[in-house]
Scaffold this motif. Structure first.
Motif, PDB file in Angstrom:
ATOM      1  N   ARG A  21     -18.421  28.066 -12.146  1.00  0.00           N
ATOM      2  CA  ARG A  21     -18.126  27.477 -10.831  1.00  0.00           C
ATOM      3  C   ARG A  21     -16.747  26.819 -10.856  1.00  0.00           C
ATOM      4  NH1 ARG A  21     -18.277  22.346  -9.127  1.00  0.00           N
ATOM      5  NH2 ARG A  21     -18.561  21.971  -6.913  1.00  0.00           N
ATOM      6  N   ARG A  22     -16.498  26.025 -11.910  1.00  0.00           N
ATOM      7  CA  ARG A  22     -15.208  25.329 -12.023  1.00  0.00           C
ATOM      8  C   ARG A  22     -14.052  26.333 -12.057  1.00  0.00           C
ATOM      9  NH1 ARG A  22     -14.597  23.288 -17.504  1.00  0.00           N
ATOM     10  NH2 ARG A  22     -13.835  25.403 -17.684  1.00  0.00           N
TER      11      ARG A  22
ATOM     12  N   MET B 135     -13.438  27.648  -8.582  1.00  0.00           N
ATOM     13  CA  MET B 135     -12.801  26.643  -7.724  1.00  0.00           C
ATOM     14  C   MET B 135     -11.315  26.488  -8.085  1.00  0.00           C
ATOM     15  SD  MET B 135     -15.063  25.691  -5.606  1.00  0.00           S
ATOM     16  CE  MET B 135     -16.715  25.142  -5.265  1.00  0.00           C
ATOM     17  N   GLU B 136     -10.995  26.558  -9.387  1.00  0.00           N
ATOM     18  CA  GLU B 136      -9.592  26.443  -9.806  1.00  0.00           C
ATOM     19  C   GLU B 136      -8.759  27.608  -9.268  1.00  0.00           C
ATOM     20  OE1 GLU B 136      -9.607  25.987 -14.076  1.00  0.00           O
ATOM     21  OE2 GLU B 136     -10.240  23.891 -13.950  1.00  0.00           O
TER      22      GLU B 136
ATOM     23  N   LEU C 227      -9.332  29.257  -6.525  1.00  0.00           N
ATOM     24  CA  LEU C 227      -9.135  29.011  -5.085  1.00  0.00           C
ATOM     25  C   LEU C 227      -8.018  27.985  -4.854  1.00  0.00           C
ATOM     26  CD1 LEU C 227     -12.851  28.907  -3.889  1.00  0.00           C
ATOM     27  CD2 LEU C 227     -11.166  30.684  -3.406  1.00  0.00           C
ATOM     28  N   LYS C 228      -8.043  26.893  -5.606  1.00  0.00           N
ATOM     29  CA  LYS C 228      -7.015  25.852  -5.440  1.00  0.00           C
ATOM     30  C   LYS C 228      -5.627  26.427  -5.719  1.00  0.00           C
ATOM     31  CE  LYS C 228      -9.714  21.728  -5.778  1.00  0.00           C
ATOM     32  NZ  LYS C 228     -10.537  22.216  -4.705  1.00  0.00           N
TER      33      LYS C 228
ATOM     34  N   GLU D 138     -10.188  28.966   1.840  1.00  0.00           N
ATOM     35  CA  GLU D 138     -10.575  28.259   0.617  1.00  0.00           C
ATOM     36  C   GLU D 138     -11.924  27.567   0.819  1.00  0.00           C
ATOM     37  OE1 GLU D 138      -9.101  24.648  -2.343  1.00  0.00           O
ATOM     38  OE2 GLU D 138      -8.506  24.617  -0.237  1.00  0.00           O
ATOM     39  N   LYS D 139     -12.068  26.849   1.928  1.00  0.00           N
ATOM     40  CA  LYS D 139     -13.320  26.123   2.210  1.00  0.00           C
ATOM     41  C   LYS D 139     -14.498  27.104   2.293  1.00  0.00           C
ATOM     42  CE  LYS D 139     -11.752  21.921   2.521  1.00  0.00           C
ATOM     43  NZ  LYS D 139     -11.336  21.706   1.141  1.00  0.00           N
TER      44      LYS D 139
ATOM     45  N   HIS E  36     -14.759  30.097   0.891  1.00  0.00           N
ATOM     46  CA  HIS E  36     -15.049  30.638  -0.443  1.00  0.00           C
ATOM     47  C   HIS E  36     -15.686  29.575  -1.351  1.00  0.00           C
ATOM     48  CE1 HIS E  36     -13.518  34.552   0.266  1.00  0.00           C
ATOM     49  NE2 HIS E  36     -12.241  34.191   0.402  1.00  0.00           N
ATOM     50  N   GLU E  37     -15.231  28.309  -1.205  1.00  0.00           N
ATOM     51  CA  GLU E  37     -15.841  27.230  -1.995  1.00  0.00           C
ATOM     52  C   GLU E  37     -17.324  27.131  -1.678  1.00  0.00           C
ATOM     53  OE1 GLU E  37     -13.751  23.554  -1.333  1.00  0.00           O
ATOM     54  OE2 GLU E  37     -12.214  24.021  -2.825  1.00  0.00           O
TER      55      GLU E  37
ATOM     56  N   VAL F 119     -19.115  29.961  -3.438  1.00  0.00           N
ATOM     57  CA  VAL F 119     -19.242  29.691  -4.874  1.00  0.00           C
ATOM     58  C   VAL F 119     -20.346  28.654  -5.100  1.00  0.00           C
ATOM     59  CG1 VAL F 119     -18.084  28.691  -6.899  1.00  0.00           C
ATOM     60  CG2 VAL F 119     -16.857  30.301  -5.429  1.00  0.00           C
ATOM     61  N   GLN F 120     -20.368  27.615  -4.268  1.00  0.00           N
ATOM     62  CA  GLN F 120     -21.392  26.572  -4.417  1.00  0.00           C
ATOM     63  C   GLN F 120     -22.787  27.146  -4.174  1.00  0.00           C
ATOM     64  OE1 GLN F 120     -20.836  23.443  -5.646  1.00  0.00           O
ATOM     65  NE2 GLN F 120     -23.054  23.491  -5.786  1.00  0.00           N
TER      66      GLN F 120
END
Length: 186
Positions: free
Chosen positions: A133-134, A137-138, A140-141, A154-155, A157-158, A161-162
Motif C-alpha cells: 500500500r505504501r 501511495m508513494e 501516486l505522490k 491521485e485521490k 487512485h488512493e 489502493v485503500q
C-alpha cells in the motif's frame, strides 16, 4: 523511467502476501494429519537441501497418521533426520522405505502456542500488505509531484489502493480466524 501507477500489480502483490500466509497456515499442525504439514521440511539429499516432496511421497494413511514413501532406499535415514530436526514435534517410525508418523493429540498449551504462531504469520502478512500500500501511495505522490497526474486522479487512485488494502487485510483476518477455530477444535 517515469513512475507508473498499476492497481492490478498492487492487488497481485497483496494476493501474494495472502497466498504466502495461507501456505504458512497450512503447515501449522492441527489435530488432523495433512500432507502440507511436511512441506517446510528440507532433506539433505545428494549434496544439497531439497524439499521432502522431491525425495518422497507424503500421504495421509489415517486421520491421525502420515506415511512417507521414500523413493531411494539410501535416503531413508536423511528423510527421518530431516523430519525429526524440523521442530514439528513428530517422530517417524521406519518400516523399510516407508516412514510412519503418528500425529499426537494437541494439548491445551500446544493449541495456544499454535494460535500464537498463526497470529504472528497473519501480522507478517498484514505488514507485507501495508508495505505494498505504501509503495502504491508513494508512486501516486511522485506522479502528482511530476505533474503526470492530477490531484483528483491521485485521490481516486488512493481510494482504490485503500479499498484493495482493506480487502486484503479482511481476507487475512478471515484466514486467521478459520485457522484459529481449526486449532482450538478438540
Amino acid at each position: 523511467m517515469a513512475a507508473e501507477f498499476d492497481l492490478a500489480d498492487i492487488k497481485r502483490r497483496m494476493q501474494g502476501a495472502i497466498a504466502s500466509l495461507k501456505h504458512e497456515l497450512g503447515g501449522l499442525r492441527t489435530g488432523r494429519a495433512s500432507a502440507a504439514l511436511l512441506e517446510p521440511v528440507m532433506v539433505e539429499a545428494y549434496g544439497q537441501a531439497m524439499p521432502i516432496n522431491q525425495v518422497a511421497t507424503v500421504s495421509v494413511s489415517e486421520a491421525r497418521a502420515l506415511a512417507v514413501q521414500v523413493w531411494d532406499k539410501s535416503m531413508v535415514g536423511a528423510v527421518d533426520r530431516a523430519i525429526r530436526d524440523a521442530n514439528l514435534g513428530l517422530s517417524p517410525t521406519v518400516e523399510g522405505q516407508i516412514l510412519r508418523i503418528r500425529i499426537p493429540e494437541l494439548n491445551e498449551q500446544r493449541r495456544k502456542e499454535l494460535a500464537k504462531i498463526a497470529h504472528k504469520y497473519a501480522e507478517e502478512s498484514r505488514v507485507a500488505v501495508r508495505h505494498v500500500r505504501r509503495d502504491g501511495m508513494e508512486v501516486l505522490k511522485k506522479l502528482v509531484k511530476d505533474k503526470a497526474m492530477s490531484e483528483d486522479d491521485e485521490k481516486r487512485h488512493e481510494a482504490e489502493v485503500q479499498k484493495a488494502t482493506d480487502s486484503a487485510i479482511s481476507e487475512i483476518d478471515g484466514a486467521l480466524a478459520h485457522k484459529e477455530k481449526e486449532i482450538m477444535q478438540v
